[in-house]
Write an enzyme that holds these catalytic residues in place. Sequence first.
Site, PDB file in Angstrom:
ATOM      1  N   LYS A 136       4.713   0.472   9.441  1.00 18.24           N
ATOM      2  CA  LYS A 136       4.649   1.987   8.647  1.00 18.24           C
ATOM      3  C   LYS A 136       4.020   2.905   9.567  1.00 18.24           C
ATOM      4  CE  LYS A 136       2.947   0.247   4.636  1.00 18.24           C
ATOM      5  NZ  LYS A 136       2.413   0.008   3.604  1.00 18.24           N
TER       6      LYS A 136
ATOM      7  N   ARG B 191       5.516 -12.594   9.974  1.00 17.41           N
ATOM      8  CA  ARG B 191       6.209 -11.472   9.666  1.00 17.41           C
ATOM      9  C   ARG B 191       7.456 -11.313  10.105  1.00 17.41           C
ATOM     10  NH1 ARG B 191       2.500  -6.929   9.174  1.00 17.41           N
ATOM     11  NH2 ARG B 191       3.998  -5.498   9.553  1.00 17.41           N
TER      12      ARG B 191
ATOM     13  N   GLU C 196       0.795  -1.256   0.057  1.00 19.64           N
ATOM     14  CA  GLU C 196      -0.064  -0.039   0.054  1.00 19.64           C
ATOM     15  C   GLU C 196       0.969   1.079  -0.065  1.00 19.64           C
ATOM     16  OE1 GLU C 196      -2.613   0.298   3.201  1.00 19.64           O
ATOM     17  OE2 GLU C 196      -3.610   2.100   2.397  1.00 19.64           O
TER      18      GLU C 196
HETATM   19  P1  ATP Z   1       2.928  -2.097   8.004  1.00 17.19           P
HETATM   20  O1  ATP Z   1       2.322  -2.672   9.149  1.00 17.19           O
HETATM   21  O2  ATP Z   1       4.213  -1.537   8.103  1.00 17.19           O
HETATM   22  O3  ATP Z   1       1.995  -0.813   7.806  1.00 17.19           O
HETATM   23  P2  ATP Z   1       1.471  -3.518   6.189  1.00 17.19           P
HETATM   24  O4  ATP Z   1       1.363  -4.948   5.759  1.00 17.19           O
HETATM   25  O5  ATP Z   1       0.423  -2.636   6.205  1.00 17.19           O
HETATM   26  O6  ATP Z   1       2.854  -3.197   6.924  1.00 17.19           O
HETATM   27  P3  ATP Z   1       1.644  -3.281   3.006  1.00 17.19           P
HETATM   28  O7  ATP Z   1       2.028  -2.295   2.261  1.00 17.19           O
HETATM   29  O8  ATP Z   1       0.350  -3.793   3.080  1.00 17.19           O
HETATM   30  O9  ATP Z   1       2.330  -2.916   4.605  1.00 17.19           O
HETATM   31  O10 ATP Z   1       2.678  -4.738   2.954  1.00 17.19           O
HETATM   32  C1  ATP Z   1       2.913  -5.361   1.826  1.00 17.19           C
HETATM   33  C2  ATP Z   1       2.971  -6.593   1.766  1.00 17.19           C
HETATM   34  O11 ATP Z   1       4.394  -6.930   2.790  1.00 17.19           O
HETATM   35  C3  ATP Z   1       2.178  -7.510   2.545  1.00 17.19           C
HETATM   36  O12 ATP Z   1       1.857  -8.703   2.059  1.00 17.19           O
HETATM   37  C4  ATP Z   1       2.599  -7.666   3.922  1.00 17.19           C
HETATM   38  O13 ATP Z   1       1.963  -8.880   4.190  1.00 17.19           O
HETATM   39  C5  ATP Z   1       4.189  -7.747   3.823  1.00 17.19           C
HETATM   40  N1  ATP Z   1       4.631  -7.356   5.143  1.00 17.19           N
HETATM   41  C6  ATP Z   1       4.491  -5.909   5.746  1.00 17.19           C
HETATM   42  N2  ATP Z   1       5.187  -6.108   6.745  1.00 17.19           N
HETATM   43  C7  ATP Z   1       5.887  -7.453   6.894  1.00 17.19           C
HETATM   44  C8  ATP Z   1       6.741  -7.757   8.109  1.00 17.19           C
HETATM   45  N3  ATP Z   1       7.050  -7.289   8.931  1.00 17.19           N
HETATM   46  N4  ATP Z   1       7.564  -9.018   7.658  1.00 17.19           N
HETATM   47  C9  ATP Z   1       6.988  -9.747   6.346  1.00 17.19           C
HETATM   48  N5  ATP Z   1       6.029  -9.158   5.497  1.00 17.19           N
HETATM   49  C10 ATP Z   1       5.400  -7.971   5.735  1.00 17.19           C
HETATM   50 MG    MG Z   2      -1.372  -3.705   4.868  1.00 17.42          MG
END
Ligand code: ATP
Ligand code: MG
Length: 563
Positions: A271, A261, A36
């Site tokens: 983020k 994760r 995102e």
């Molecule tokens: P954040 O919690 O940092 O905002 P998010 O999951 O909301 O992370 P996205 O942009 O939706 O951020 O993430 C893109 C992809 O990265 C998703 O498929 C998510 O599962 C993966 N992802 C995000 N954080 C991690 C992490 N700490 N370890 C492994 N994969 C991750």
């Molecule tokens: Mg997300």
Amino acid sequence: MAEDKPARYTDFIREVIDNDLATGKHKSIHTRFPPEPNGYLHIGHAKSLCINFGIAEDYNGLCNLRFDDSNPVKEKQEYIEAIKEDIKWLGFDWEDREYYASDYFNQLYQWAMQLIKKSKAYVCDLSADEIRETRGTLTEPGKESPYRNRSVEENLDLFERMKTGEFPNGSRVLRAKIDMAASNINMRDPVMYRILHKSHHRQGDKWCIYPTYDFTHGQSDSIEEITHSLCSLEFEDHRPLYDWYLEQLGIFHPQQIEFARLNLSYTVLSKRKLLKLVGGGDINAWDDPRMPTLSGLRRRGYTPEAIRNFLERVGVAKTDSVVDMALLEHCLREDLNKRAQRVMAVLHPLRVVIDNYPEDKVEELDCVNNPEDPSMGTREVPFSRVLYLEQDDFREEPPKKYFRLAPGREIRLRYAYFIKCVDVIKDEKGKVVELHCTYDPKTRGGDAPDGRKVKATLHWVSANHALKAEVRLYDRLFTKANPNEVDEGKDFTSNVNSKSLEILRSCRVEPSLKDAAPGNRYQFERLGYFCVNPDSSDGALVFNRTVSLRDTWAKIEKAQKEL
Ligand code: ATP
Ligand code: MG
């Protein structure tokens, strides 16, 4: 006869894929990375990148880059550009497959109407608070909305009017009609669309209703014919809903598989939290070298190889855990040790005069660029009568086991001579400001013909030839291994390490660094790995300390082995 194939790395996701290929469920593999664009990528995202692109690579498949841009409130073009730059830097290529969930808004809208027509979705006039209050809990079922049994015609009419902008934000939503008593709360008539009068970075003002993540993600995967939708564990509880939408719509059905994760000690990987740091004044940018963002790590001097190697070692697991930051640093040292040129730099200069060395004489000494890699060659470093040594390499009253310079003591200068301290000059406050030494001309190259030994070899620079430099030393971003462990009434920002940056302004580096380019990485002998700060454009040399030489991980590993 069976060919001898090298053992390929495998994990539970690859096992599912192997099986799907063996049974003929799929002929080829297609994954996607779906960020995102509401912030910069961090090292947790790098894990997801390595899994998604890595699997595509291993199976000769494809991996799409898809921006999951269905919430215009937090999304920005700046983030899209930064995300693309970071993915390229890590070494992954989405070729021409750059997609945007927002490009599917028309199709999603059609699908929403299809569900309304099947009586599987309805317009609900409850407020967000009322929806939350009637959702129930883990132990109690939710309450059905009074709007749940609207006719198909009424729903179609209201949904159309939601789309044309007749209603204010938050006044109505479109909900899936599933089961308010479902044990999985995500299945209790989840919201599919909300009203949001807000411009979208790609769609402009075309839409004032936006689909939720759940109503967007699976269908986007389906449109792109993704075979395996790999995401982190927090989406496990959403999988039944992912499956439900695809089944109800009767469209291509990718398989969602969740992995743990990445969590790292002494930092946060969210983020939302990182954005709070950027806006909070502790840290001023997403690419601050203390940040766990890919742009921050890059600026700090991390290599993509070190990060990828680290993630390989962490592996793919099904349960969450916290990885020690020391392991990341260990992987970094391992990589930099192979590639970084050695140079000499003095961070806290102490003036040293070699009394018996001729005033005007300058010798160019041959120095090895990298003992790990002879192909990196040698360079010349000037030696002269006045030098700088590290303040910390001299003690007027040396404690036991301190083998460096002290009054009357002899040490070796790296690549140069043995020198012996004969006099100590202090200022009026008693601080040592200059040393006088003598050198032994017969020890050039660093060994004494008479076989006499010294216990220390110190780095140095020639005072007249060295360049001035600023060096920024970084420490951990948080004081606690788990930054989320806080006192009552406080949040994670209370654990920010206020001493995480120290700026040294009067450092001296050897003259071979005069053309050091932004991003170049070096090992300052005995001190650590450093890289040229990318925006030291005014000609001043500024170095970021990437990592010190002390390897705490090696110690941890050794201790584990001894157990
Ligand atoms: P954040 O919690 O940092 O905002 P998010 O999951 O909301 O992370 P996205 O942009 O939706 O951020 O993430 C893109 C992809 O990265 C998703 O498929 C998510 O599962 C993966 N992802 C995000 N954080 C991690 C992490 N700490 N370890 C492994 N994969 C991750
Ligand atoms: Mg997300």
